[in-house]
Design a protein around this motif. Sequence first.
Motif, PDB file in Angstrom:
ATOM      1  N   PHE A 191      70.989 -57.547 -52.517  1.00 36.29           N
ATOM      2  CA  PHE A 191      71.441 -58.378 -51.401  1.00 36.29           C
ATOM      3  C   PHE A 191      70.585 -59.647 -51.389  1.00 36.29           C
TER       4      PHE A 191
ATOM      5  N   TYR B  42      80.453 -54.354 -52.005  1.00 32.75           N
ATOM      6  CA  TYR B  42      80.458 -53.332 -53.053  1.00 32.75           C
ATOM      7  C   TYR B  42      79.097 -52.648 -53.138  1.00 32.75           C
ATOM      8  N   ALA B  43      78.034 -53.475 -53.147  1.00 32.28           N
ATOM      9  CA  ALA B  43      76.688 -52.907 -53.243  1.00 32.28           C
ATOM     10  C   ALA B  43      76.404 -51.996 -52.055  1.00 32.28           C
ATOM     11  N   ALA B  44      76.850 -52.405 -50.875  1.00 33.92           N
ATOM     12  CA  ALA B  44      76.612 -51.575 -49.696  1.00 33.92           C
ATOM     13  C   ALA B  44      77.262 -50.203 -49.863  1.00 33.92           C
ATOM     14  N   ARG B  45      78.482 -50.192 -50.391  1.00 34.69           N
ATOM     15  CA  ARG B  45      79.153 -48.899 -50.600  1.00 34.69           C
ATOM     16  C   ARG B  45      78.437 -48.078 -51.657  1.00 34.69           C
ATOM     17  N   VAL B  46      78.032 -48.728 -52.748  1.00 31.29           N
ATOM     18  CA  VAL B  46      77.344 -48.017 -53.826  1.00 31.29           C
ATOM     19  C   VAL B  46      76.073 -47.355 -53.297  1.00 31.29           C
ATOM     20  N   LEU B  47      75.359 -48.051 -52.406  1.00 30.37           N
ATOM     21  CA  LEU B  47      74.098 -47.508 -51.900  1.00 30.37           C
ATOM     22  C   LEU B  47      74.318 -46.387 -50.885  1.00 30.37           C
ATOM     23  N   GLY B  48      75.565 -46.159 -50.497  1.00 32.07           N
ATOM     24  CA  GLY B  48      75.823 -45.069 -49.563  1.00 32.07           C
ATOM     25  C   GLY B  48      75.761 -45.485 -48.108  1.00 32.07           C
ATOM     26  N   ILE B  49      75.925 -46.773 -47.841  1.00 28.04           N
ATOM     27  CA  ILE B  49      76.027 -47.207 -46.452  1.00 28.04           C
ATOM     28  C   ILE B  49      77.440 -46.881 -45.970  1.00 28.04           C
ATOM     29  N   PRO B  50      77.565 -46.190 -44.841  1.00 20.05           N
ATOM     30  CA  PRO B  50      78.903 -45.789 -44.385  1.00 20.05           C
ATOM     31  C   PRO B  50      79.661 -47.005 -43.847  1.00 20.05           C
TER      32      PRO B  50
ATOM     33  N   PRO C 120      81.187 -42.302 -50.899  1.00 21.63           N
ATOM     34  CA  PRO C 120      79.911 -42.618 -51.542  1.00 21.63           C
ATOM     35  C   PRO C 120      78.715 -42.240 -50.658  1.00 21.63           C
ATOM     36  N   ALA C 121      78.846 -42.446 -49.350  1.00 22.92           N
ATOM     37  CA  ALA C 121      77.733 -42.118 -48.445  1.00 22.92           C
ATOM     38  C   ALA C 121      77.423 -40.624 -48.496  1.00 22.92           C
TER      39      ALA C 121
ATOM     40  N   VAL D 242      75.670 -39.686 -51.846  1.00 22.72           N
ATOM     41  CA  VAL D 242      74.242 -40.015 -51.824  1.00 22.72           C
ATOM     42  C   VAL D 242      73.468 -38.911 -51.114  1.00 22.72           C
TER      43      VAL D 242
END
Lengths: 235, 292
Positions: A88, B178-186, A70-71, A74
């Motif tokens: 969050f 889940y949100a962290a992954r969706v946002l593209g945080i590695p 996903p990273a 993006v």
Amino acid sequence: MLRVDQVVSGYGPIDVLKHVTISLDKGEIVAVLGANGAGKTTLLRTITGLIRVRKGSVTFGDKVLNGLSPAEVVKCGISHVPEGRHIFPDLTVEDNLLLAAYAMPRSQQKGRLDAMYAMFTILAERRKQAGGTLSGGEQQMLALARGLMPNPRLMLLDEPSLGLAPKTIGTVFDTLAHLRESGVSILLVEQNAKRSLELADRAYILVTGQVALEGTARELSGNEMVKQLYLGGTR
Amino acid sequence: MSIDIFLNLTVRGLTTGAVYALVGMGIVLILQTTNVMNFAQGDTGMFITYLAFFMITTAKVPYSLVLILAIAAGAVVGLLVERFMMRSVRSRSHLSLIMLTLGLSLLFQGLAAFLFKTEPRLFPPLVSGDPIKLGPIILGRQDIVVLLAAIATFGILYLFLYRTKQGAAARSISQDEYAARVLGIPTPSIYMLVWAIGSALAGLAALLIVPRFSLEPSFMGLIQVKAFTAIVLGGMNSVFGAAVGGLIIGVVENLVAYQFPAIKDSFMLIVIVIVLLVMPQGLFGKRQQRRF
């Protein structure tokens, strides 16, 4: 610009998407409609790399997205606004936004942040507030702003109007129309078929993991079956 | 109990508590971000302390360098554990992850017993010399080092969590992975980083406290139980809570031990039960609340 070609994907032993093919051109808003369990969210998750592509391919521009994290997706210019907003709750509005542009250099982050505050003034007022203290509508605006933070060329939106008051739904769709003007392409998954078809250029209808129908929004709005099943039409 | 004795017990309790805080903060950091209770925290430190012991006694490496090497070794152990043990299991079964850390703890103990033998060894303190007198309070020099290290560690962790983007990412993962992954945080690299920091802390903590005991494969066992107590008291999800919880446990334990030496260790287990019954969110914990 985006091509999902004969894609199979799913969870565990189950294939949810069965050879789905869709495409989206630059500047388009494309809606994906369908009942619960038809595979709409799975489609978005597969594009973003949250779920593996089992067969087929996903390409964006001339880049193959199969197997990317996903990273990395993006970084290619695709952002994903998940169903249920997933703000969050204990992080400030500003931290929520900054995390959405994680890979971006600090200098650029600042510019994006200012752009978001200009577009969503309510978020500027609430910038130091914890995300969980925002109202449902404000959280949806924050979710949209997070999707825009990395300056994407394509946004995937999953049920942006779910659980919102009718007036707020209006604001959300106005924002989407505004985004089209600014050149962002949108792949929209929605329960609210009527509004989606009003906004979208084209649409696909998914039934149990397969594309049952596709066409321009106008064609689909006039289709008897679509009227019956998704637009709550009367005979 | 005279006031002088009380003061001495309290201050000495604080230095013991600083040890629990050091171990506890590492556990909470990993627990919060990766949602895994690391039962190997204490024994990771124990194993690294053995490495440090032979660096000092056999290889005659200077102490300050050993301290740095021990912290680095802890970080490397953390990286390897995350990369080659946790990562492949994470998506399959959460319970297995926790069992893995238990297994890791046993592995370190067995390995230490096998490689280094079980007989206790005396580990030289980082700073030696006569105890320091502050009015009526008498404090060992090493105790002061431990207290300062705990304070510094808390400061560094705070800066990491609240002033760096990796820290913000770690906090976001703890709230909604889940949100962290969706946002593209590695997320995989954040997990590795957090395991590295947590395990580096394990090495530092064990090295600083071992002079008070003796070096043997089981010396971190009871300390880890006390660190867990500190975390429960502090509220499971806050590094600050672990720090304060550790200090409180250290002081209370010392006071109880003075009056009733026999129940020193079991008392803390009673505290866990009472805290969980009366205020399960601890002193500084937040109850999970989310609004969609």
